[in-house]
Design a protein around this motif. Structure first.
Motif: not given
Length: 457
Positions: A118-141
């Motif tokens: 649960x801690x990991x999900x909250x910690x990594x999600x903002x970073x995942x958003x930044x990476x996926x948006x920059x790489x234009x990978x669907x957020x649903x993944x």
């Protein structure tokens, strides 16, 4: 016949009502007693106080220190920014073109070090958003990527992981968290390799169809001036947990390392408690190190208090499922079900794999399903394995791999929480979660059963 129907009705209601959000702590005693009543057992009060509550309390006695210290450790890594520092560094080193791999590895490092998913999900999600948006990978993944790194190879497969799913089998089979290392590593490679390949395939397919990140207004605030601890300093407590756990479980809390006869007065053996003691000491020392090196300018008492408070719902939910399972297993009608489960195969690893998987799926809990299955069948499975020359360590690893499959069906609490954190729906993201945490783990489980059967542990 009516008793068996009562048990099945009780299990179906547990699955449905848990999915609807009803507390498992309230559900389990009511539904356990309903099954007893339908089976003609009217001794409801003794079943509640002497079976349900006694086994709930015994589970808390066995595992509360691990839940408590694990929750505090996760809170320390979260509040100090250590978890975020590790995730950001991994992401920066791999680059945006490897966004999926960066998220999976970030989650994997943290959960293998003992940080709560649960801690990991909250910690990594903002970073995942930044990476996926920059790489234009669907957020649903994103949910599938976090699930792969948090719910699979570091939770159930990799030897030495301090996650509770790897600790539960220890007293049943007199093993430690490093049980069946070859089976564990092979299982982890299958989970990580196939899971990552699937998510990358899905991203490539979406890109070919012109689907990008999507039009999402993510409520993620990136604080570029945030001061995070040094990466290596952040990683040190995680490494300490793994190293200390290995040394203590293999060379200190074992037969022959000391004269453990004095434990007879407590009616225990070092073989039964050594694995748990090693993990407790490792987590405790890692917490102290993390507080000393990472908590500059941060009030320590609130961190410890929050972690301790967070451990209570987690262990009570699981302990309630254990109490439920022990009531069910005490009913006369359960003998039919038990014989049916054991009769699935003469191979105890197959019987164990199916039993743990099914109960984890019904309860929506990896730890709860495994605890129920091993509580009811553990002794019998160990006797069968011993008679057939199967290493008890194989039972340990099959149990952990089996619990991490059907547990993540749609009603699973961790799945619901993950989707909520990511702002996605089951319809948008569950298929990929299911592929990496339900279907591929089944492949890893089958491989482990084959290896354990032929003696490769």
């Amino acid at each position: 016949m009516l008793g068996a129907i009562g048990i099945i009705v009780s299990l179906i209601l547990l699955m449905y009502l848990a999915y609807r959000g009803v507390s498992v702590i309230l559900l389990t005693p009511i539904l356990a007693l309903l099954a007893a009543l339908m089976g003609g057992n009217f001794g409801l009060l003794p079943l509640y106080t002497e079976t349900y509550m006694a086994n709930l309390a015994n589970y808390v006695k066995l595992y509360f220190p691990i839940f408590l210290l694990g929750a505090i450790f996760g809170k320390v890594m979260d509040v100090t920014g250590a978890a975020k520092s590790i995730a950001i560094t991994v992401a920066e080193k791999l680059g945006k073109d490897k966004a999926i791999l960066a998220v999976v590895l970030s989650c994997g490092i943290l959960t293998y070090g003992g940080v709560s998913l649960f801690v990991v999900a909250f910690a990594v999600y903002p970073i995942a958003v930044s990476l996926f948006r920059a790489a234009d990978i669907p957020k649903r993944l994103i949910p599938g990527s976090i699930a792969l790194g948090s719910f699979t190879f570091t939770m159930t497969a990799l030897p030495g992981t301090p996650q509770i799913q790897n600790a539960i089998p220890m007293p049943f089979f007199k093993t430690d968290t490093w049980a069946a290392p070859i089976m564990g590593v092979v299982g982890a490679l299958i989970l990580f390799g196939l899971g990552t390949a699937w998510l990358m395939y899905r991203a490539k397919s979406a890109n070919a169809k012109g689907e990008g990140y999507g039009d999402f207004k993510d409520a993620v605030v990136e604080d570029k001036d945030e001061k995070l601890p040094n990466f290596f300093l952040s990683l040190l407590p995680i490494l300490l947990v793994l190293v200390l756990n290995f040394v203590l479980s293999k060379y200190v809390f074992v037969e022959g390392a000391s004269d453990w006869k004095w434990l007879e007065s407590y009616k225990i053996t070092i073989g039964k408690v050594g694995g748990s003691w090693a993990l407790i000491v490792a987590l405790l020392i890692a917490i102290v190190l993390a507080l000393v090196t990472l908590s500059k300018g941060i009030k320590i008492v609130p961190i410890i208090n929050d972690g301790a408070a967070g451990s209570l719902p987690a262990i009570l939910n699981t302990a309630a499922a254990v109490g439920y399972g022990n009531v069910i297993s005490s009913l006369a009608a359960f003998t039919v079900i038990k014989n049916g489960l054991l009769g699935i195969s003469s191979n105890p690893l197959v019987a164990e794999g199916i039993s743990v998987s099914v109960l984890a799926g019904i309860t929506g809990s990896a730890s709860g399903g495994m605890s129920i299955a091993l509580g009811a069948l553990g002794d019998t499975l160990l006797k069968l394995a011993t008679a057939q020359g199967i290493n008890p360590e194989a039972l340990h690893r099959v149990a952990t791999l089996a619990c991490g499959g059907l547990d993540t069906l749609p009603h699973n609490g961790a799945v619901i929480t993950l989707l909520m954190v990511c702002g996605m729906t089951h319809k948008e993201s569950y298929w990929d979660i299911a592929m990496v945490s339900v279907f591929i783990p089944t492949v890893a489980l089958i491989a482990a059963i084959i290896m354990g059967t032929i003696g490769i542990v």
